[in-house]
Structures are given as C-alpha cells and as structure tokens.
Design a protein around this motif. Structure first.
Motif, PDB file in Angstrom:
ATOM      1  N   GLY A 107     -12.416  -6.953  12.284  1.00  0.00           N
ATOM      2  CA  GLY A 107     -12.410  -5.736  13.075  1.00  0.00           C
ATOM      3  C   GLY A 107     -11.178  -5.502  13.927  1.00  0.00           C
ATOM      4  O   GLY A 107     -11.070  -4.455  14.571  1.00  0.00           O
ATOM      5  N   TYR A 108     -10.238  -6.451  13.940  1.00  0.00           N
ATOM      6  CA  TYR A 108      -9.034  -6.282  14.743  1.00  0.00           C
ATOM      7  C   TYR A 108      -7.993  -5.509  13.936  1.00  0.00           C
ATOM      8  O   TYR A 108      -7.061  -6.076  13.361  1.00  0.00           O
ATOM      9  CB  TYR A 108      -8.483  -7.638  15.185  1.00  0.00           C
ATOM     10  N   ALA A 109      -8.162  -4.197  13.906  1.00  0.00           N
ATOM     11  CA  ALA A 109      -7.317  -3.343  13.069  1.00  0.00           C
ATOM     12  C   ALA A 109      -5.859  -3.351  13.507  1.00  0.00           C
ATOM     13  O   ALA A 109      -4.974  -3.040  12.702  1.00  0.00           O
ATOM     14  CB  ALA A 109      -7.853  -1.917  13.071  1.00  0.00           C
ATOM     15  N   PHE A 110      -5.574  -3.710  14.755  1.00  0.00           N
ATOM     16  CA  PHE A 110      -4.182  -3.743  15.201  1.00  0.00           C
ATOM     17  C   PHE A 110      -3.400  -4.867  14.517  1.00  0.00           C
ATOM     18  O   PHE A 110      -2.169  -4.897  14.574  1.00  0.00           O
ATOM     19  CB  PHE A 110      -4.103  -3.876  16.732  1.00  0.00           C
ATOM     20  N   LEU A 111      -4.104  -5.770  13.816  1.00  0.00           N
ATOM     21  CA  LEU A 111      -3.456  -6.838  13.059  1.00  0.00           C
ATOM     22  C   LEU A 111      -3.361  -6.495  11.569  1.00  0.00           C
ATOM     23  O   LEU A 111      -3.135  -7.375  10.739  1.00  0.00           O
ATOM     24  CB  LEU A 111      -4.212  -8.159  13.237  1.00  0.00           C
ATOM     25  N   ARG A 112      -3.513  -5.231  11.261  1.00  0.00           N
ATOM     26  CA  ARG A 112      -3.498  -4.780   9.861  1.00  0.00           C
ATOM     27  C   ARG A 112      -2.225  -5.215   9.138  1.00  0.00           C
ATOM     28  O   ARG A 112      -2.277  -5.753   8.035  1.00  0.00           O
ATOM     29  CB  ARG A 112      -3.632  -3.253   9.826  1.00  0.00           C
ATOM     30  N   ARG A 113      -1.079  -4.980   9.752  1.00  0.00           N
ATOM     31  CA  ARG A 113       0.188  -5.307   9.107  1.00  0.00           C
ATOM     32  C   ARG A 113       0.313  -6.810   8.854  1.00  0.00           C
ATOM     33  O   ARG A 113       0.631  -7.251   7.751  1.00  0.00           O
ATOM     34  CB  ARG A 113       1.348  -4.815   9.967  1.00  0.00           C
ATOM     35  N   LEU A 114       0.022  -7.611   9.885  1.00  0.00           N
ATOM     36  CA  LEU A 114       0.111  -9.060   9.728  1.00  0.00           C
ATOM     37  C   LEU A 114      -0.913  -9.559   8.711  1.00  0.00           C
ATOM     38  O   LEU A 114      -0.602 -10.405   7.861  1.00  0.00           O
ATOM     39  CB  LEU A 114      -0.122  -9.746  11.078  1.00  0.00           C
ATOM     40  N   GLY A 115      -2.126  -9.052   8.796  1.00  0.00           N
ATOM     41  CA  GLY A 115      -3.187  -9.542   7.933  1.00  0.00           C
ATOM     42  C   GLY A 115      -2.998  -9.204   6.471  1.00  0.00           C
ATOM     43  O   GLY A 115      -3.161 -10.061   5.594  1.00  0.00           O
ATOM     44  N   LEU A 116      -2.622  -7.948   6.184  1.00  0.00           N
ATOM     45  CA  LEU A 116      -2.524  -7.516   4.790  1.00  0.00           C
ATOM     46  C   LEU A 116      -1.147  -7.746   4.178  1.00  0.00           C
ATOM     47  O   LEU A 116      -1.036  -7.901   2.960  1.00  0.00           O
ATOM     48  CB  LEU A 116      -2.905  -6.031   4.684  1.00  0.00           C
ATOM     49  N   TYR A 181     -16.017  -7.990  17.927  1.00  0.00           N
ATOM     50  CA  TYR A 181     -15.676  -7.646  19.304  1.00  0.00           C
ATOM     51  C   TYR A 181     -14.971  -6.294  19.349  1.00  0.00           C
ATOM     52  O   TYR A 181     -14.098  -5.992  18.527  1.00  0.00           O
ATOM     53  CB  TYR A 181     -14.780  -8.720  19.928  1.00  0.00           C
ATOM     54  N   GLU A 182     -15.358  -5.486  20.315  1.00  0.00           N
ATOM     55  CA  GLU A 182     -14.740  -4.181  20.509  1.00  0.00           C
ATOM     56  C   GLU A 182     -13.484  -4.336  21.357  1.00  0.00           C
ATOM     57  O   GLU A 182     -13.355  -5.286  22.128  1.00  0.00           O
ATOM     58  CB  GLU A 182     -15.723  -3.225  21.183  1.00  0.00           C
ATOM     59  N   TYR A 183     -12.559  -3.405  21.184  1.00  0.00           N
ATOM     60  CA  TYR A 183     -11.342  -3.460  21.997  1.00  0.00           C
ATOM     61  C   TYR A 183     -10.792  -2.055  22.198  1.00  0.00           C
ATOM     62  O   TYR A 183     -11.046  -1.141  21.405  1.00  0.00           O
ATOM     63  CB  TYR A 183     -10.291  -4.371  21.356  1.00  0.00           C
ATOM     64  N   ASP A 184     -10.038  -1.906  23.286  1.00  0.00           N
ATOM     65  CA  ASP A 184      -9.336  -0.659  23.558  1.00  0.00           C
ATOM     66  C   ASP A 184      -7.921  -0.763  23.013  1.00  0.00           C
ATOM     67  O   ASP A 184      -7.216  -1.752  23.259  1.00  0.00           O
ATOM     68  CB  ASP A 184      -9.274  -0.392  25.069  1.00  0.00           C
ATOM     69  N   ASP A 185      -7.509   0.242  22.273  1.00  0.00           N
ATOM     70  CA  ASP A 185      -6.157   0.294  21.704  1.00  0.00           C
ATOM     71  C   ASP A 185      -5.373   1.353  22.469  1.00  0.00           C
ATOM     72  O   ASP A 185      -5.591   2.545  22.290  1.00  0.00           O
ATOM     73  CB  ASP A 185      -6.233   0.634  20.213  1.00  0.00           C
ATOM     74  N   LEU A 186      -4.466   0.898  23.332  1.00  0.00           N
ATOM     75  CA  LEU A 186      -3.694   1.800  24.185  1.00  0.00           C
ATOM     76  C   LEU A 186      -2.254   1.942  23.710  1.00  0.00           C
ATOM     77  O   LEU A 186      -1.383   2.402  24.462  1.00  0.00           O
ATOM     78  CB  LEU A 186      -3.710   1.288  25.632  1.00  0.00           C
ATOM     79  N   ARG A 187      -1.995   1.590  22.463  1.00  0.00           N
ATOM     80  CA  ARG A 187      -0.640   1.700  21.930  1.00  0.00           C
ATOM     81  C   ARG A 187      -0.249   3.157  21.711  1.00  0.00           C
ATOM     82  O   ARG A 187      -1.112   4.001  21.435  1.00  0.00           O
ATOM     83  CB  ARG A 187      -0.539   0.958  20.595  1.00  0.00           C
ATOM     84  N   ASN A 188       1.046   3.443  21.829  1.00  0.00           N
ATOM     85  CA  ASN A 188       1.524   4.778  21.489  1.00  0.00           C
ATOM     86  C   ASN A 188       1.698   4.877  19.974  1.00  0.00           C
ATOM     87  O   ASN A 188       1.525   3.887  19.248  1.00  0.00           O
ATOM     88  CB  ASN A 188       2.824   5.106  22.227  1.00  0.00           C
ATOM     89  N   GLN A 189       2.034   6.050  19.476  1.00  0.00           N
ATOM     90  CA  GLN A 189       2.097   6.263  18.032  1.00  0.00           C
ATOM     91  C   GLN A 189       3.158   5.386  17.372  1.00  0.00           C
ATOM     92  O   GLN A 189       2.949   4.874  16.263  1.00  0.00           O
ATOM     93  CB  GLN A 189       2.380   7.734  17.723  1.00  0.00           C
ATOM     94  N   GLU A 190       4.275   5.199  18.043  1.00  0.00           N
ATOM     95  CA  GLU A 190       5.323   4.348  17.470  1.00  0.00           C
ATOM     96  C   GLU A 190       4.819   2.920  17.302  1.00  0.00           C
ATOM     97  O   GLU A 190       5.077   2.272  16.271  1.00  0.00           O
ATOM     98  CB  GLU A 190       6.557   4.356  18.381  1.00  0.00           C
TER      99      GLU A 190
END
Length: 215
Positions: A107-116, A181-190
């Motif tokens: 569920g940690y989608a912010f690790l998409r690049r590293l994971g895939l 686990y749920e998380y808040d993603d506060l990253r900007n588009q870049e």
C-alpha cells in the motif's frame, strides 16, 4: 493515556512484530522493575500476571500493549532503514531493494518507482530465458545485476528518504480495510512524478519512460 518511554514502546512493538520471542519479552518484563512506575497500574498488573505459556498469550498480550504503540512511527523507521541500506549499498542492500517491492504491494504507493523499477528485478531476477529467485542465481550474477541498478537507484532512494525526513510522507497509526497502514502524501506534483516508474534496459542500461506494461 499515560506516556511511556521510547525504549518500552520499542519492546512492545518488537514482541508484537515477532522481532523478539514472547518468552524473551516475559523475562524482560520481570527484570525491568521500572515498568511498575512507568505503566498504569492495571497495565503492569496485566503484564506480570499474564500466563505467557498459554496458547492464547500473544492475543492477550496484544490487547494489553497495542494501545501504547504508535505503529506509524515505527513504520517510518523501518522504511528509512531500508532506504539507507540501499543508499549505502551495504551487505543487505539486495534485501532492502526487494523490500521496496513488498512495501509498494503493501500500500505504500510513494515507493512505486523503487518497487517496480528495482525491487521487482531483485524479487524475480532475469536469468537466461526464465526467472529465478535471488538466492538461486550466482554471486557473480547478483553483483552484475546490482551494478546495473547502481548508481541510479541511489537517487531514487534519496528522494524517498527526503520525502519522509521533510514530512512529505506521514504514516498514520491506522490501517485501511485490507490491513495496510494509511498515510498522508503531501508531495507536490514534481515530487510525485519523481516517484513514478521507469523501465531499465538492463543490456543498454538506458531508461525508457512510460512503458505501457506497467500502467
């Protein structure tokens, strides 16, 4: 709820995550006299009176100590440890790279690049005309594959670690309906774009963006 020390919270976390055995935890409870003054009276009484040999002891222990644990905090530490391992290319870096795929699938989608882009290659490394597990390929092939992932992977691991350290990714102490686990993603588009995948041509070591297979 009464606050407890970070060390005590860590012990509670470790036993629930099976990092230490319930028998070792029981011994720690009996030996740590400070717990009596640190914990609420009923909690301390529950801990010292629990039958740790009972087959349901773990379930009862979970009810006692879970309210004192901020799982989000420990999840951040756990993920950061894997990212630091990748950046340092230490002896466990291959395991850490593979974990980014497991974490992405958890569920940690912010690790998409590293994971895939990287983790999946370690989880199912290409070897000849079929895929083998990491432990089934030779040390020479392992090193060759890692060489093809470095140094680019360091940049991506540093990006993810920076998002965590700057509070752009905040993991909560709550889980969703499937237990992630749920998380808040506060990253900007870049920054979000930095976390999207690329496909590595292992032969030419060229990056090709937007391969439809991953969409």
């Amino acid at each position: 709820m009464k606050e407890i020390s970070e060390y005590t919270e860590l012990k509670f976390y470790e036993v629930l995550k099976h990092k230490i055995s319930i028998q070792d935890f029981e011994q720690w409870v009996y030996e740590t006299k400070e717990l009596e003054s640190e914990l609420p009276e009923d909690t301390y009484t529950d801990l010292i009176s629990l039958n740790y040999k009972d087959k349901y002891a773990y379930n009862e222990l979970e009810k006692i100590v879970e309210p004192f644990i901020d799982n989000g905090k420990f999840e951040i530490k756990r993920i950061s440890k894997y990212l630091e391992s990748i950046i340092d290319r230490d002896e466990k870096c291959a395991e850490s790279i593979e974990m980014t795929y497991d974490l992405y699938c958890s569920g940690y989608a912010f690790l998409r690049r590293l994971g895939l882009t990287y983790g999946l290659l370690i989880s199912c490394p290409p070897a000849g005309n079929y895929q083998k597990s990491w432990n089934e390929i030779t040390k020479a092939v392992q090193d060759e594959l890692l060489d093809k992932l470095y140094p680019e992977i360091i940049i991506d691991a540093k990006n993810a670690l920076e998002w965590i350290n700057k509070g752009k990714i905040i993991i909560k102490d709550t889980v969703n309906e499937i237990g992630d686990y749920e998380y808040d993603d506060l990253r900007n588009q870049e920054e979000i774009n930095q976390g999207e995948i690329e496909v590595i041509d292992l032969d030419k070591k060229e990056k090709k963006k937007g391969w439809k297979f991953w969409k």
